[in-house]
Design an enzyme around this catalytic site. Sequence first.
Site, PDB file in Angstrom:
ATOM      1  N   ARG A   1      42.320  18.897   1.615  1.00  0.00           N
ATOM      2  CA  ARG A   1      40.975  19.468   1.674  1.00  0.00           C
ATOM      3  C   ARG A   1      39.971  18.388   1.293  1.00  0.00           C
ATOM      4  NH1 ARG A   1      40.168  23.207  -3.753  1.00  0.00           N
ATOM      5  NH2 ARG A   1      38.119  23.541  -2.849  1.00  0.00           N
ATOM      6  N   ARG A   2      38.696  18.668   1.456  1.00  0.00           N
ATOM      7  CA  ARG A   2      37.592  17.837   0.984  1.00  0.00           C
ATOM      8  C   ARG A   2      37.741  16.389   1.420  1.00  0.00           C
ATOM      9  NH1 ARG A   2      36.804  19.489  -5.294  1.00  0.00           N
ATOM     10  NH2 ARG A   2      35.371  21.069  -4.715  1.00  0.00           N
TER      11      ARG A   2
ATOM     12  N   HIS B   1      36.832  30.909 -11.855  1.00  0.00           N
ATOM     13  CA  HIS B   1      37.436  32.068 -11.220  1.00  0.00           C
ATOM     14  C   HIS B   1      36.601  33.339 -11.351  1.00  0.00           C
ATOM     15  CE1 HIS B   1      40.342  33.718  -8.642  1.00  0.00           C
ATOM     16  NE2 HIS B   1      40.297  34.809  -9.349  1.00  0.00           N
TER      17      HIS B   1
ATOM     18  N   TYR C   1      34.557  36.493  -8.591  1.00  0.00           N
ATOM     19  CA  TYR C   1      34.344  37.940  -8.733  1.00  0.00           C
ATOM     20  C   TYR C   1      32.872  38.257  -8.891  1.00  0.00           C
ATOM     21  CZ  TYR C   1      39.276  38.460  -8.666  1.00  0.00           C
ATOM     22  OH  TYR C   1      40.563  38.431  -8.242  1.00  0.00           O
TER      23      TYR C   1
ATOM     24  N   HIS D   1      41.614  29.669   2.881  1.00  0.00           N
ATOM     25  CA  HIS D   1      41.678  30.916   2.104  1.00  0.00           C
ATOM     26  C   HIS D   1      40.282  31.389   1.691  1.00  0.00           C
ATOM     27  CE1 HIS D   1      42.089  33.512  -1.391  1.00  0.00           C
ATOM     28  NE2 HIS D   1      41.552  32.575  -2.131  1.00  0.00           N
ATOM     29  N   PHE D   2      39.510  30.499   1.072  1.00  0.00           N
ATOM     30  CA  PHE D   2      38.277  31.055   0.479  1.00  0.00           C
ATOM     31  C   PHE D   2      37.159  31.219   1.501  1.00  0.00           C
ATOM     32  CE2 PHE D   2      37.738  26.570  -1.159  1.00  0.00           C
ATOM     33  CZ  PHE D   2      36.554  26.265  -0.495  1.00  0.00           C
ATOM     34  N   HIS D   3      37.372  30.744   2.739  1.00  0.00           N
ATOM     35  CA  HIS D   3      36.415  31.132   3.771  1.00  0.00           C
ATOM     36  C   HIS D   3      36.710  32.535   4.305  1.00  0.00           C
ATOM     37  CE1 HIS D   3      35.094  26.988   3.532  1.00  0.00           C
ATOM     38  NE2 HIS D   3      34.024  27.349   4.191  1.00  0.00           N
TER      39      HIS D   3
END
Lengths: 570, 163
Positions: free
Chosen positions: A455-456, A241, A245, A392-394
């Site tokens: 996913r994946r 995580h 950041y 989300h993370f794209h």
Amino acid sequence: MQAVQSPQRSSAPVVFPRVGMLTSERWLIGVHVMSALFALSIGILMGPFQTFRRAPAFVQAFPDWQIPVFSYYYQALTMHGVMNALFFTTFFIVGFSYFVTQRSLQRPINQTMGWIAFVLMFIGLGLILYAIWTNQANVLYTFYSPMLAHPTFYLGLVLLAVGSWVAGAAIFMAYIAWKKEHPGERVPLAVFAILVNQIMWQICTLGVAIEILVLLLPASLGFLFVTDVQVGRALFWFFGHPLVYFWLIPAYVSWYTMLPTQAGGKLFSDSLGRVAFLMLLIFSLPVGVHHLYADPGVSAVSKGIHTVLTFVVAIPSFMTAFNVGASLEYAARKRGARGPLSWLFHQKWGDPVVVAQLGGMILFIMGGFSGLINASLTLNIALHNTAWIPGHFHMTLGGAVTLTYIGITYWLLPMLRGRALYSDKMALAQVWTWVVGMLIFGHGMGTAGIAGAPRRTDLGAVPYLNDTMIFWLNSSAIGGFVLLISSILLYVNIVGTLAFSTKPYDYEPPIAHRGDPNSPLWLERWGLWIGITLFLILIAWAPVFVESLNFVDGFNAPFFDPARPSPITP
Amino acid sequence: MHIDELERYWLIAVSVTLGVFTAALLASVFIFGVRLPSPVGRIDPTNLENTEFAEPGLRDMGDGQYTAHIVAQMWNFMPREIRVPVGSEVLFNVTSRDITHGFFIEAHNANLMLLPGQIAQVRVTFDRPGEFHIICHEYCGPGHQNMFGVIIVEDPATAGITE
């Protein structure tokens, strides 16, 4: 053009040209940016091809189509994740951090350390490319045990991490030396943020270093035959995580310290920017269990604690939204925006450097809110490991972070080359296709995920898809196609700038040389902040490791080659 | 340190919003009874033959209650198919024989990571008829996309099948 040879070891002050770069600077930053763009070129191309492979309509229409070079889906997926998320980001962050630190403090970092760090990371890149290329590391970028890859995969990661530690040490040394010469002065906000990022990185990489050096590398080399999978996952997400950041903070450096100037104004509040960065340091580490909500070996109490802390780490991003938003409003009003909301539209829409960052912010709104949904531990049950998560993370990594890095590249690459950007129009088209493509892709993935698409997974031809999943997977492939166009525009512009641009560039890098003297000095009491960070880590993570470790039986899960359903035995 | 008045309002609004989110989560757990996967026990993945997972499958505990033992392995679930009548409450005990797998039941808020060495548990009520897939949602090698099971929820009135 100025091309002054910088003295390698000298106490005489180095003068950086206002427009133009020192030769030593150009080389050191240049190799990092070029390595980052090289890694991205491989990773970025795999993305659209995977969306095609996951789209049932595409697979039906072209049943024999294969992903170029990396025909095996999970090999392409490993390449996409490792190149984009680990190598592109780390090379870019290190190069950008050097540039900002050197220019802000007006002192070069230790060149020997800088080059040692680069060589380590570059060898790491070579090793990992070999491992994935030869199909010996189809373990994705999270490399969960007890799946094992070839030792070169783990060695590559170790070299990347060690190189980044050396880079961090070089930045710390430059800061300490600057501080001695400037007692009582505030360090410029950009360097403050980069210090936060490097401190966080040095702490969080300890988790993954232990996972690799104690568990995975020995197993891969044939010295260890059993492990504990829950402990491995906890170690990975101790790192995983803060990693996000580590990507985001350099983008925030650009939004806080460069975009206000580029947009034609100034930063609204320097001191609250510092507070936001400190909060990212303190609260990005004790939140990693929000990746483990569905894990059977972590108690609900730990999951709850990490949920609340995850909400706290959202606060600095909300602060950023206000601070950067107010700065953009100030710039727009200076140019004549009047009504309450017209400043939103009075931005420099013709400047690709500004537009790339604004586009990143548009995507980050989606990313931030979908992230709060993921963090909500009970909502997460409906979404964990579905296609919603990459959706989300794209928006965050693929949106805010990558678009901002591209925006930085649009002014930094011309400086490195000594020529203007090849085409501003092409850059603008690239940014908007990226925003639109990513929104279509992300919405398709998110909705397919809510319907239950995992996913994946090489989904194009699996029997369990329902109509909703099929529709939105097809839709996300349209997004992938738009992103493919955007990627081509990006690389045509990069090659054009390097090889065909003839115009000179004429701007100064947007870097401040001093901190706001009104910012409180106690914000730079690093010992205090690191102490609080370590204390929170102890409270949040010690119970997780205690409950994960099997004190009765020890390690008992054998390792596997992902291609074979039989354990690796001595 | 100077904080602008508008920014102070913004920070308060953000904190209140996140506080409301936290309260909603607490309510979902303590009032509405949403349960997260929690530690229920460890197991030796190399020795499942001598455990409760030796013969995976469904056990009728009477009164509409069932217990299912499922073993995930590269690249299938054992058993692959489970049939229960509408209204059944099934306690799933699931573990992995080899590497990390996932356990996701379509449309039923059952979402577990399956780790070798750990038993994962979830309780699910099936209150409408239909076929619901169990999907492995964690990458587990070249057969990952083919790893799924199915839960057939039968309406005794229409299917004419009684247990």
